[in-house]
Write a protein that holds these residues in place. Structure first.
Motif, PDB file in Angstrom:
ATOM      1  N   PRO A  62      23.439  17.069  50.747  1.00 42.68           N
ATOM      2  CA  PRO A  62      24.332  16.544  49.708  1.00 42.68           C
ATOM      3  C   PRO A  62      25.031  15.286  50.198  1.00 42.68           C
ATOM      4  N   GLY A  63      25.230  14.346  49.299  1.00 48.71           N
ATOM      5  CA  GLY A  63      25.818  13.067  49.692  1.00 48.71           C
ATOM      6  C   GLY A  63      27.324  13.125  49.877  1.00 48.71           C
ATOM      7  N   VAL A  64      27.792  12.543  50.990  1.00 47.55           N
ATOM      8  CA  VAL A  64      29.218  12.428  51.282  1.00 47.55           C
ATOM      9  C   VAL A  64      29.507  10.972  51.629  1.00 47.55           C
ATOM     10  N   LEU A  65      30.415  10.354  50.900  1.00 48.33           N
ATOM     11  CA  LEU A  65      30.782   8.965  51.120  1.00 48.33           C
ATOM     12  C   LEU A  65      32.121   8.907  51.864  1.00 48.33           C
ATOM     13  N   LEU A  66      32.146   8.159  52.966  1.00 53.09           N
ATOM     14  CA  LEU A  66      33.335   8.036  53.810  1.00 53.09           C
ATOM     15  C   LEU A  66      33.932   6.637  53.650  1.00 53.09           C
ATOM     16  N   ILE A  67      35.270   6.578  53.489  1.00 52.94           N
ATOM     17  CA  ILE A  67      35.958   5.308  53.227  1.00 52.94           C
ATOM     18  C   ILE A  67      36.991   5.061  54.322  1.00 52.94           C
ATOM     19  N   PRO A  68      36.772   4.053  55.175  1.00 51.51           N
ATOM     20  CA  PRO A  68      37.726   3.762  56.250  1.00 51.51           C
ATOM     21  C   PRO A  68      39.049   3.225  55.722  1.00 51.51           C
ATOM     22  N   GLY A  69      40.060   3.250  56.591  1.00 49.81           N
ATOM     23  CA  GLY A  69      41.377   2.754  56.230  1.00 49.81           C
ATOM     24  C   GLY A  69      41.644   1.365  56.788  1.00 49.81           C
ATOM     25  N   GLY A  70      42.916   1.030  56.932  1.00 48.25           N
ATOM     26  CA  GLY A  70      43.311  -0.283  57.391  1.00 48.25           C
ATOM     27  C   GLY A  70      42.902  -0.550  58.830  1.00 48.25           C
ATOM     28  N   LEU A  71      42.516  -1.787  59.116  1.00 43.15           N
ATOM     29  CA  LEU A  71      42.074  -2.229  60.437  1.00 43.15           C
ATOM     30  C   LEU A  71      40.871  -1.441  60.944  1.00 43.15           C
ATOM     31  N   GLN A  72      40.098  -0.883  60.034  1.00 39.51           N
ATOM     32  CA  GLN A  72      38.931  -0.096  60.420  1.00 39.51           C
ATOM     33  C   GLN A  72      37.672  -0.656  59.788  1.00 39.51           C
ATOM     34  N   ALA A 103      28.583   5.503  45.248  1.00 37.27           N
ATOM     35  CA  ALA A 103      28.407   6.936  45.005  1.00 37.27           C
ATOM     36  C   ALA A 103      27.285   7.188  44.006  1.00 37.27           C
ATOM     37  N   LYS A 104      27.230   6.389  42.957  1.00 37.32           N
ATOM     38  CA  LYS A 104      26.175   6.559  41.952  1.00 37.32           C
ATOM     39  C   LYS A 104      24.807   6.215  42.530  1.00 37.32           C
ATOM     40  N   ALA A 105      24.731   5.097  43.236  1.00 35.53           N
ATOM     41  CA  ALA A 105      23.444   4.656  43.782  1.00 35.53           C
ATOM     42  C   ALA A 105      22.900   5.621  44.825  1.00 35.53           C
ATOM     43  N   MET A 106      23.795   6.245  45.603  1.00 34.41           N
ATOM     44  CA  MET A 106      23.379   7.111  46.701  1.00 34.41           C
ATOM     45  C   MET A 106      23.483   8.593  46.341  1.00 34.41           C
ATOM     46  N   ASP A 107      23.819   8.911  45.105  1.00 32.71           N
ATOM     47  CA  ASP A 107      23.973  10.294  44.652  1.00 32.71           C
ATOM     48  C   ASP A 107      24.942  11.054  45.555  1.00 32.71           C
ATOM     49  N   ALA A 156      39.338   6.048  42.576  1.00 34.19           N
ATOM     50  CA  ALA A 156      37.972   6.195  42.076  1.00 34.19           C
ATOM     51  C   ALA A 156      37.844   7.467  41.240  1.00 34.19           C
ATOM     52  N   ALA A 157      38.462   8.558  41.712  1.00 35.43           N
ATOM     53  CA  ALA A 157      38.408   9.825  40.973  1.00 35.43           C
ATOM     54  C   ALA A 157      39.163   9.735  39.657  1.00 35.43           C
ATOM     55  N   GLN A 158      40.170   8.884  39.588  1.00 31.63           N
ATOM     56  CA  GLN A 158      40.903   8.692  38.334  1.00 31.63           C
ATOM     57  C   GLN A 158      40.115   7.827  37.354  1.00 31.63           C
ATOM     58  N   LEU A 159      39.438   6.811  37.868  1.00 29.41           N
ATOM     59  CA  LEU A 159      38.707   5.892  36.987  1.00 29.41           C
ATOM     60  C   LEU A 159      37.534   6.581  36.300  1.00 29.41           C
ATOM     61  N   GLN A 160      36.829   7.437  37.042  1.00 26.40           N
ATOM     62  CA  GLN A 160      35.686   8.151  36.471  1.00 26.40           C
ATOM     63  C   GLN A 160      35.770   9.619  36.871  1.00 26.40           C
ATOM     64  N   PRO A 161      36.545  10.407  36.148  1.00 21.70           N
ATOM     65  CA  PRO A 161      36.822  11.793  36.539  1.00 21.70           C
ATOM     66  C   PRO A 161      35.587  12.666  36.711  1.00 21.70           C
ATOM     67  N   ASN A 162      34.515  12.376  35.975  1.00 21.47           N
ATOM     68  CA  ASN A 162      33.327  13.236  36.053  1.00 21.47           C
ATOM     69  C   ASN A 162      32.295  12.756  37.073  1.00 21.47           C
ATOM     70  N   ALA A 163      32.562  11.631  37.721  1.00 17.44           N
ATOM     71  CA  ALA A 163      31.573  11.081  38.654  1.00 17.44           C
ATOM     72  C   ALA A 163      31.607  11.751  40.013  1.00 17.44           C
ATOM     73  N   LEU A 164      32.755  12.324  40.379  1.00 15.63           N
ATOM     74  CA  LEU A 164      32.934  12.877  41.714  1.00 15.63           C
ATOM     75  C   LEU A 164      33.254  14.363  41.633  1.00 15.63           C
ATOM     76  N   ARG A 165      32.570  15.121  42.445  1.00 11.13           N
ATOM     77  CA  ARG A 165      32.771  16.571  42.466  1.00 11.13           C
ATOM     78  C   ARG A 165      33.995  16.945  43.293  1.00 11.13           C
ATOM     79  N   SER A 166      34.120  16.327  44.491  1.00 11.16           N
ATOM     80  CA  SER A 166      35.181  16.682  45.428  1.00 11.16           C
ATOM     81  C   SER A 166      35.694  15.438  46.138  1.00 11.16           C
ATOM     82  N   ILE A 167      37.004  15.393  46.358  1.00 11.21           N
ATOM     83  CA  ILE A 167      37.579  14.315  47.155  1.00 11.21           C
ATOM     84  C   ILE A 167      38.468  14.920  48.236  1.00 11.21           C
TER      85      ILE A 167
END
Length: 280
Positions: free
Chosen positions: A24-34, A83-87, A104-115
């Motif tokens: 299953p696809g998991v997308l990771l988002i770094p923070g500041g200075l990363q 997320a869409k391109a990589m499922d 992102a979860a607010q903009l498209q509530p049905n696009a993401l299963r878990s955050i």
């Protein structure tokens, strides 16, 4: 286990991503200075059960040529396109990356299963101005006062007792040395990476109203902090826990703000993320 780094061209947005594993696809988002490289160990731990996709955010690392305007919605849209391109229907964000994930979860509530959100610098009741220091850092960077900007960050973000009890003049000397010799996880000079924090400062500003928009979210949420987290970061997660309809709160003991990065305890973070992302 597959392993690849490549540029994803999607709707005219070329964003570099780092892909590992299968599942299953998991997308990771770094923070500041990363950069994406800061999540190498976390991504490797998760890649035993998931396809992990680490995005290289605008203006840094391999995406350094992609213009960053500092818009929260712009970066959240990047997340949704990847997320869409990589499922990938599960996402994790650290610090400002957690703000991007939440938006992102607010903009498209049905696009993401878990955050899963780790210590987002989100304004909450009683701490409405707690993260205004990011404005100060942004102004110092605009004035090219790099050492002062990094010193200010160390004074606020440093959650280890040694940093909290270190005099300012010593922190300033450490910041000066770091800017001269320090490098990020991908080898990029810290002096080149530091200006990207302007982007994160703008995102923190944009995120000040996110709490009020969270109640309608449909994604399940894991709200994480280390036990060394400052009170405003804990309060932000407590407020989200109250607002989000499908939230779970988790405190990790013996870790701080950077637990998910290479120098922290990414294996421990990965074990909790794995259980959360695999649940029904």
């Amino acid at each position: 286990m597959r392993s690849a780094d490549f540029v994803l061209q999607r709707d005219s947005t070329p964003v570099s991503i780092r892909v590992r594993g299968n599942g299953p696809g998991v997308l990771l988002i770094p923070g500041g200075l990363q950069t994406a490289a800061d999540f190498d160990r976390l991504g490797a731990s998760l890649a035993t059960m998931f396809t992990t996709i680490v995005m290289e955010r605008r203006g840094r690392g391999a995406s350094r040529d992609l213009r960053a305007t500092g818009s929260l919605d712009e970066e959240a849209t990047d997340v949704l396109r990847i997320a869409k391109a990589m499922d990938a229907r599960n996402i994790f964000g650290l610090s400002s990356g957690a703000l991007i994930a939440l938006r992102a979860a607010q903009l498209q509530p049905n696009a993401l299963r878990s955050i899963a959100l780790y210590e987002p610098p989100l304004a909450s009741p009683g701490y409405e101005t707690a993260f205004d220091w990011t404005d100060d850092v942004g102004q110092l960077l605009d004035a090219n006062q790099m050492t002062a900007a990094l010193t200010r960050m160390l004074m606020v973000v440093g959650d280890h007792w040694i940093i909290r009890h270190t005099p300012r003049f010593i922190l300033r000397s450490a910041a000066s040395v770091a800017l001269r010799w320090g490098r990020g996880a991908d080898g990029e000079r810290l002096s080149a990476l530091l200006p990207t924090f302007r982007q994160d400062a703008c995102i923190v500003q944009d995120a000040r109203t996110l709490l009020a928009s969270s109640a309608a979210m449909t994604s399940s949420a894991l709200l994480m902090n280390g036990d060394r987290a400052a009170a405003p970061l804990r309060a932000a997660l407590d407020a989200l826990n109250h607002e989000l309809p499908r939230a779970t709160r988790l405190t990790l003991h013996g870790v701080g703000h950077l637990a998910a990065t290479n120098g922290g305890k990414p294996g421990r973070v990965a074990s909790h993320l794995s259980r959360f992302f695999l649940q029904d």
